[in-house]
Design an enzyme around this catalytic site. Structure first.
Site, PDB file in Angstrom:
ATOM      1  N   GLU A  36       0.855  -1.179   0.000  1.00 45.95           N
ATOM      2  CA  GLU A  36       0.000   0.000   0.000  1.00 45.95           C
ATOM      3  C   GLU A  36       0.897   1.236   0.000  1.00 45.95           C
ATOM      4  OE1 GLU A  36      -3.577   2.130   2.614  1.00 45.95           O
ATOM      5  OE2 GLU A  36      -2.699   0.232   3.282  1.00 45.95           O
ATOM      6  N   ARG A 264       5.251 -12.724   9.991  1.00 41.64           N
ATOM      7  CA  ARG A 264       5.870 -11.432   9.717  1.00 41.64           C
ATOM      8  C   ARG A 264       7.176 -11.314  10.496  1.00 41.64           C
ATOM      9  NH1 ARG A 264       2.718  -6.400  12.125  1.00 41.64           N
ATOM     10  NH2 ARG A 264       4.758  -5.499  11.680  1.00 41.64           N
ATOM     11  N   LYS A 274       4.093   0.664   9.945  1.00 37.05           N
ATOM     12  CA  LYS A 274       4.088   1.885   9.138  1.00 37.05           C
ATOM     13  C   LYS A 274       3.438   3.047   9.875  1.00 37.05           C
ATOM     14  CE  LYS A 274       3.834   0.439   4.329  1.00 37.05           C
ATOM     15  NZ  LYS A 274       2.977   0.552   3.134  1.00 37.05           N
TER      16      LYS A 274
END
Length: 558
Positions: A36, A264, A274
């Site tokens: 994104e 992750r 983020k």
């Protein structure tokens, strides 16, 4: 594309092997990396990049770069550009396969209409808070929306009016009609479209409704004929929705995408979110997304990490099914291993004190041969003369017995040069040592009659004449806490000593024309990289990593 990326056997590749054995995906393996564009990529994304591109490479397939640009309130062209730069820097290419979810907005709208026609979606007037309340809990089933029973015709009309802009933000949403009693809360009639009167960086004002990620992602995969949607573990509970959408829109089970989740990456002493990284940037706690303390790929690149070391780290940690916390020392080990092979050696004095060799001829300058790399025959030449600098910490006036550096009446060897002996010191009015006087043994350099004479200390140095002035930035961990920052109030854990700036450091002349990004090993100091702030006559170096490799020592002990 780099060779041997993420080729070690893992459960993802085992699943793909099973699919191929069962006759699926006859047209070949196709993956994608779908960031994104709402921030810069971090080291966790580097792991995903290596897995997705590496998997495609292993199976002689293809990997797309696709921007998930479905939330224009947070996205920016700056992030699109930085993501492309980061992926290329890591050594990967998408050829002509760069896409955007916004490329498919018309198709996604049509898919949503098709769901409505099949009785699988409806327009809901509940507010966001009401939707959360109606959803229920982990132990209690949800409650159906009072708008769930709208007719297909009414839903199509309302959805069309949403598209035309007849309603305000948040006034209506489109929801999938699945099961409000599902044990998986994600399946309790999730929102798949929302109203947002926000200009999009690619489509402008064409749209005022935007698909949710969980809707756009599987359908974008299917449009691009992706075979395996490899994503992080937090999307595991979303996989039933991924499959439900593809099944209810008629995609063939033998060719439609399959979602596979992996753990992750979480690193000690690092913020890996983020949203939190954005908070650091916007609050001014760091200088920007590429601040060398940041775990962003651009931050690591500016600090001096190499793409090869990051790829090596991603392969070293492997691909797991459960989340864990990785010691940042493992990453630093990979950086040292790589820089040890590629970084030229030079000498730098970070806290200088002047040394005068009183019996060395005034006006004389000789050039001494010094190695550039341990396994290289190439050499550089360092000017040596009567006045030099050494590290202030390498001299002690009242030294303990086992202090093997320079002290009154003590001898040390200067690297690549002579043995010197301290004969006197000079102090200022406050009693601070400002100069050390020494004599040298003229026959003690390489090839001299006393070159083999043993002394216990060897010091690095730089010549006073011709040396370079530099600013050196020493970086420490961004967080004091070595636990997962996701579990703590990370702003309270920020390390106030994460950056120390040293002025008036002295560097040997070999670095005079070094371009930003050039890496060196400063002897006895660590690995350093020329920063982008450097200019002629104003050198700036970032410390990449120290020389000590605590992780490798720990592994070897085991």
């Amino acid at each position: 594309m780099p060779e041997n990326v993420n080729l070690l056997p893992n459960f993802i590749h085992n699943a793909i092997d099973d699919d191929l054995k069962n006759g699926k995906y006859a047209d070949g393996i196709h993956t994608r990396f779908p960031p994104e564009p709402n921030g810069y990529l971090h080291i966790g994304h580097a792991k995903s990049i290596c897995i997705n591109f590496g998997t495609a490479q292993k199976y002689n397939g293809q990997c797309n770069l696709r921007f998930d640009d479905t939330n224009p309130t947070k996205e920016d062209v700056e992030y699109v550009d930085s993501i492309q730069e980061d992926v290329k820097w890591l050594g990967f290419t998408w050829d002509d396969r760069m896409f955007y979810a916004s490329d498919y907005f018309d198709k996604l709208y049509d898919f949503a209409v098709e769901l409505i026609k099949r009785g699988k979606a409806y327009v809901c007037d509940l507010t966001a808070d009401e939707i959360r309340q109606y959803r229920g809990t982990l132990t209690e089933a949800g409650t159906e929306s009072p708008y769930r029973g709208r007719s297909i015709e009414e839903n199509i009309d309302l959805f069309e009016r949403m598209k035309k802009g007849d309603f305000a933000d948040g006034q209506k949403v489109l929801r999938a009609k699945i099961d409000m009693a599902s044990p998986n809360i994600t399946m309790r009639d999730p929102v798949i479209y929302r109203i947002s009167h926000t200009r999009h960086h690619r489509t402008g004002d064409k749209w005022c409704i935007y698909p949710m990620y969980d809707f756009a992602h599987p359908l974008s995969d299917a449009i691009e004929k992706v075979t395996h949607s490899i994503c992080t573990l937090e999307f595991e509970e979303h996989r039933p929705l991924y499959d439900w959408l593809l099944e209810n829109l008629g995609f063939d089970s033998n060719s439609r995408p399959r979602q596979i989740e992996f753990a992750r990456l979480n690193l000690t002493n690092m913020v890996m979110s983020k949203r939190k990284l954005r908070q650091l940037v916007e609050s001014g706690c760091v200088s920007g997304w590429d601040d060398p303390r940041m775990p962003t790929i651009s931050g690591f690149r500016r600090r001096g990490y190499t793409a090869e070391s990051i790829r090596s780290f991603c392969e070293l940690i492997g691909v797991a099914k459960s989340n864990s916390l990785v010691d940042i020392a493992m990453l630093e080990h990979c950086v040292r291993e790589d820089l040890n092979k590629r970084a030229d050696r030079i000498m730098a004095v970070l806290n200088p004190i002047k040394v005068i060799i009183t019996n060395y001829p005034e006006g004389k300058c000789e050039y001494l041969s010094a190695e550039n790399k341990p396994d290289s025959s190439a050499a550089r030449y360092v000017p040596f003369s009567r006045e030099i600098y050494i590290e202030r910490s390498d001299f002690m006036e009242s030294a303990p017995k086992k202090f093997f550096r320079l002290k009154p009446d003590g001898e040390v060897r200067l690297k690549y040069a002579y043995i010197i002996k301290c004969t006197d010191i000079v102090k200022d009015a406050d009693g601070n040592i400002i100069q050390i006087n020494c004599t040298y043994d003229p026959d003690s350099k390489r090839g001299g009659s006393t070159a083999g004479r043993k002394v216990k200390g060897t010091l690095h140095w730089v010549p006073l004449d011709g040396c370079l002035n530099a600013e050196v930035r020493l970086y420490d961990y961004l967080l004091n806490n070595d636990e997962n920052a996701e579990q703590t109030d990370f702003m309270k854990e920020l390390n106030p000593a994460s950056l120390t700036v040293l002025q008036n450091c002295k560097i040997e002349p070999a670095a005079a024309w070094a371009a930003p990004g050039t890496k060196y090993q400063f002897l006895r100091q660590g690995y350093f990289c020329v920063d982008k702030d450097s200019a002629k006559g104003n050198l700036v170096f970032n410390r990449v990593v120290g020389l000590r490799d605590s992780w490798a020592k720990t592994v070897n002990k085991k």
